[in-house]
Design an enzyme around this catalytic site. Structure first.
Site, PDB file in Angstrom:
ATOM      1  N   ASP A 151      39.704 -20.234 -11.479  1.00 45.93           N
ATOM      2  CA  ASP A 151      40.952 -20.981 -11.305  1.00 45.93           C
ATOM      3  C   ASP A 151      42.199 -20.140 -11.579  1.00 45.93           C
ATOM      4  OD1 ASP A 151      39.279 -23.187 -10.849  1.00 45.93           O
ATOM      5  OD2 ASP A 151      39.251 -23.677 -12.982  1.00 45.93           O
TER       6      ASP A 151
ATOM      7  N   HIS B   9      38.849 -23.746  -4.599  1.00 46.81           N
ATOM      8  CA  HIS B   9      40.026 -22.934  -4.273  1.00 46.81           C
ATOM      9  C   HIS B   9      41.109 -23.856  -3.735  1.00 46.81           C
ATOM     10  CE1 HIS B   9      38.058 -19.103  -4.638  1.00 46.81           C
ATOM     11  NE2 HIS B   9      37.341 -19.181  -3.546  1.00 46.81           N
TER      12      HIS B   9
ATOM     13  N   ARG C 133      38.530 -32.327 -14.062  1.00 43.26           N
ATOM     14  CA  ARG C 133      38.532 -32.218 -15.524  1.00 43.26           C
ATOM     15  C   ARG C 133      39.801 -31.513 -15.986  1.00 43.26           C
ATOM     16  NH1 ARG C 133      32.888 -29.393 -17.032  1.00 43.26           N
ATOM     17  NH2 ARG C 133      33.385 -28.198 -15.182  1.00 43.26           N
TER      18      ARG C 133
HETATM   19  P1  GTP Z   1      38.112 -21.100  -8.265  1.00 47.81           P
HETATM   20  O1  GTP Z   1      37.570 -20.592  -7.011  1.00 47.81           O
HETATM   21  O2  GTP Z   1      37.645 -22.502  -8.603  1.00 47.81           O
HETATM   22  O3  GTP Z   1      37.967 -20.195  -9.431  1.00 47.81           O
HETATM   23  O4  GTP Z   1      39.726 -21.406  -8.082  1.00 47.81           O
HETATM   24  P2  GTP Z   1      41.047 -20.609  -7.663  1.00 47.81           P
HETATM   25  O5  GTP Z   1      41.113 -19.288  -8.332  1.00 47.81           O
HETATM   26  O6  GTP Z   1      41.202 -20.602  -6.184  1.00 47.81           O
HETATM   27  O7  GTP Z   1      42.195 -21.490  -8.344  1.00 47.81           O
HETATM   28  P3  GTP Z   1      42.483 -23.051  -8.206  1.00 47.81           P
HETATM   29  O8  GTP Z   1      42.988 -23.256  -6.840  1.00 47.81           O
HETATM   30  O9  GTP Z   1      41.354 -23.870  -8.684  1.00 47.81           O
HETATM   31  O10 GTP Z   1      43.624 -23.253  -9.303  1.00 47.81           O
HETATM   32  C1  GTP Z   1      44.845 -22.630  -9.279  1.00 47.81           C
HETATM   33  C2  GTP Z   1      45.973 -23.687  -9.232  1.00 47.81           C
HETATM   34  O11 GTP Z   1      47.225 -23.046  -9.356  1.00 47.81           O
HETATM   35  C3  GTP Z   1      46.067 -24.429  -7.904  1.00 47.81           C
HETATM   36  O12 GTP Z   1      46.531 -25.728  -8.137  1.00 47.81           O
HETATM   37  C4  GTP Z   1      47.092 -23.609  -7.100  1.00 47.81           C
HETATM   38  O13 GTP Z   1      47.762 -24.356  -6.101  1.00 47.81           O
HETATM   39  C5  GTP Z   1      48.034 -23.225  -8.196  1.00 47.81           C
HETATM   40  N1  GTP Z   1      48.743 -21.957  -8.027  1.00 47.81           N
HETATM   41  C6  GTP Z   1      48.273 -20.758  -7.597  1.00 47.81           C
HETATM   42  N2  GTP Z   1      49.213 -19.806  -7.716  1.00 47.81           N
HETATM   43  C7  GTP Z   1      50.306 -20.418  -8.240  1.00 47.81           C
HETATM   44  C8  GTP Z   1      51.598 -19.960  -8.639  1.00 47.81           C
HETATM   45  O14 GTP Z   1      51.940 -18.788  -8.566  1.00 47.81           O
HETATM   46  N3  GTP Z   1      52.452 -20.888  -9.174  1.00 47.81           N
HETATM   47  C9  GTP Z   1      52.112 -22.201  -9.324  1.00 47.81           C
HETATM   48  N4  GTP Z   1      53.013 -23.033  -9.841  1.00 47.81           N
HETATM   49  N5  GTP Z   1      50.896 -22.664  -8.976  1.00 47.81           N
HETATM   50  C10 GTP Z   1      50.015 -21.779  -8.447  1.00 47.81           C
HETATM   51  P1  IMP Z   2      28.151 -24.051 -13.021  1.00 45.57           P
HETATM   52  O1  IMP Z   2      28.584 -22.813 -12.303  1.00 45.57           O
HETATM   53  O2  IMP Z   2      28.438 -25.314 -12.264  1.00 45.57           O
HETATM   54  O3  IMP Z   2      26.744 -23.966 -13.518  1.00 45.57           O
HETATM   55  O4  IMP Z   2      29.055 -24.166 -14.336  1.00 45.57           O
HETATM   56  C1  IMP Z   2      28.931 -23.246 -15.411  1.00 45.57           C
HETATM   57  C2  IMP Z   2      30.295 -22.975 -16.051  1.00 45.57           C
HETATM   58  O5  IMP Z   2      31.132 -22.297 -15.107  1.00 45.57           O
HETATM   59  C3  IMP Z   2      31.058 -24.230 -16.440  1.00 45.57           C
HETATM   60  O6  IMP Z   2      31.829 -23.927 -17.594  1.00 45.57           O
HETATM   61  C4  IMP Z   2      31.992 -24.480 -15.264  1.00 45.57           C
HETATM   62  O7  IMP Z   2      33.136 -25.197 -15.630  1.00 45.57           O
HETATM   63  C5  IMP Z   2      32.341 -23.036 -14.899  1.00 45.57           C
HETATM   64  N1  IMP Z   2      32.724 -22.841 -13.480  1.00 45.57           N
HETATM   65  C6  IMP Z   2      31.894 -22.683 -12.416  1.00 45.57           C
HETATM   66  N2  IMP Z   2      32.595 -22.489 -11.290  1.00 45.57           N
HETATM   67  C7  IMP Z   2      33.908 -22.488 -11.639  1.00 45.57           C
HETATM   68  C8  IMP Z   2      35.134 -22.296 -10.924  1.00 45.57           C
HETATM   69  O8  IMP Z   2      35.162 -22.073  -9.712  1.00 45.57           O
HETATM   70  N3  IMP Z   2      36.279 -22.393 -11.631  1.00 45.57           N
HETATM   71  C9  IMP Z   2      36.274 -22.601 -12.976  1.00 45.57           C
HETATM   72  N4  IMP Z   2      35.163 -22.777 -13.708  1.00 45.57           N
HETATM   73  C10 IMP Z   2      33.991 -22.720 -13.036  1.00 45.57           C
HETATM   74 MG    MG Z   3      39.270 -23.566  -8.896  1.00 45.46          MG
END
Ligand code: GTP
Ligand code: IMP
Ligand code: MG
Length: 340
Positions: free
Chosen positions: A13, A43, A256
């Site tokens: 995230d 994402h 969550r």
């Molecule tokens: P995973 O693949 O689950 O690890 O997620 P991710 O790395 O793609 O990130 P995810 O989208 O779950 O969470 C990032 C959050 O921050 C999202 O709500 C995005 O829209 C937001 N976001 C990303 N970059 C920025 C930024 O520079 N500023 C702000 N305000 N929000 C951002």
């Molecule tokens: P699982 O990958 O579903 O088995 O989860 C194992 C751990 O990795 C838990 O703490 C999840 O919250 C975390 N996790 C898995 N994928 C992500 C992701 O994409 N973003 C953030 N946490 C993740």
């Molecule tokens: Mg994410």
């Protein structure tokens, strides 16, 4: 020929979705290949005022001419895959998205096992998406592959062959990882981790690219850290403090509440070392420093923000080349030209 990998530097995230969207929209790779664990990811992509939450289809889909591939190491849940093909139909993804025929399949039973296991769902705090049990079945050599299931017919390809031939033809391949360094099965906070290594080397292996072919590794860090699920978190703050700082967050997949903490230089250093980082993308600087919201020029950042960026570069020895100042792909400072 260019082959770049983007991975998360924290506990997932970090804003990988946003950075991938920006890089793919601007650089126009020929192939965008998804690596990482599977549909446990969430994402977020914001583009032209539209918001998408994606679990499996590469986040670079906004570049309409790219072929979108899912590497053999990635778990495929056919329900999620087919849902997202429809969800993104405006972007004609069905005709250009293919999963490797060897991808392991997540079956309903895997999701049930994930949720029913107190160890996984409570102690570890898994996402309940069946990834852990499906990877366990692959290791136990009983998992089904994409080629074995009826619903994936017509949606499979030989991903390493396509990717390596594209590189032979001087094309540009972009590999997008998921999760983050702290969740790596080997290098993360075991046992509070995901079911696979999440570093750049494994991302390359996921799509079948050898280490000698990789040019750049971009590691994404958020300006503070978030973590969902259980496990140690050295710089964690309480939720009140996070709210006061305006940096509380909720998960894309599970909804969550994310645990929040300050940037961790030790984690960043280790993450850059083990990933072999050549560049850092730093996201959400606007949330830590609200005056930086939507700024697109480095010179307009506040002194405090610049000092923070300098500190990260000094501690890790890796240049910060992408600075994200908002969720939309336009809210980006791109310093990559300064590397040349
Ligand atoms: P995973 O693949 O689950 O690890 O997620 P991710 O790395 O793609 O990130 P995810 O989208 O779950 O969470 C990032 C959050 O921050 C999202 O709500 C995005 O829209 C937001 N976001 C990303 N970059 C920025 C930024 O520079 N500023 C702000 N305000 N929000 C951002
Ligand atoms: P699982 O990958 O579903 O088995 O989860 C194992 C751990 O990795 C838990 O703490 C999840 O919250 C975390 N996790 C898995 N994928 C992500 C992701 O994409 N973003 C953030 N946490 C993740
Ligand atoms: Mg994410």
């Amino acid at each position: 020929m260019t082959c770049n990998i983007l991975v998360g530097g924290g506990w997932g995230d970090e804003g990988k979705g946003k950075c991938i969207t920006y890089l793919c929209y601007n650089d126009k790779p020929d192939i965008i290949a998804r690596a990482g664990v599977g549909p446990n990811a969430g994402h977020s992509v914001e583009f032209n005022g539209e918001k998408y939450g994606l679990r499996l289809i590469p986040s670079g889909f906004v570049h309409r001419d790219a072929r979108l591939l899912i590497g053999a190491g990635v778990l495929v849940d056919p329900e999620v895959f087919l849902y997202e093909l429809d969800y993104l139909k405006k972007y004609r993804v069905a005709e250009r998205t293919f999963a490797d025929y060897r991808c392991s399949i997540i079956e309903p039973e895997h999701k049930e096992r994930d949720k029913a296991s107190a160890h996984l769902s409570k102690k570890i705090g898994s996402t309940g998406t069946g990834c852990g049990p499906a990877n366990a079945d692959r290791v136990g050599r009983v998992a089904k592959m994409a080629k074995d299931v009826e619903v994936m017919q017509g949606h499979t390809a030989n991903v390493p062959l396509e990717v390596n031939e594209a590189l032979d033809d001087e094309q540009y391949v972009f590999i997008e990882g998921s999760q983050g360094f702290g969740l790596s099965l080997y290098y993360g906070t075991y046992p509070f981790v995901t079911s696979k290594d999440t570093t750049a080397s494994t991302a390359a292996a996921d799509v079948g690219v050898g280490p000698t072919r990789v040019d750049d590794v971009i590691v994404v860090f958020k300006s503070y850290i978030t973590r969902v699920g259980e496990g140690p978190f050295k710089t964690e703050m309480n939720q009140e403090e996070a709210e006061k700082m305006g940096i509380e967050e909720y998960g894309t997949v599970t909804g969550r509440r994310r645990r929040v903490g300050l940037f961790d230089m030790d984690l960043a250093r280790e993450s850059c070392m083990i990933n072999g980082a050549t560049q850092i993308a730093l996201t959400c600087v606007d949330r830590l420093y609200p005056q930086c919201e939507r700024v697109t020029e480095y010179s307009k950042l506040t002194q405090e923000t610049k000092r923070f960026i300098d500190e990260i570069e000094g501690e890790t020895g890796v240049p910060v080349t992408i600075i994200s100042t908002g969720p939309d792909l336009k809210d980006t400072i791109d310093l990559r030209d300064e590397l040349l």
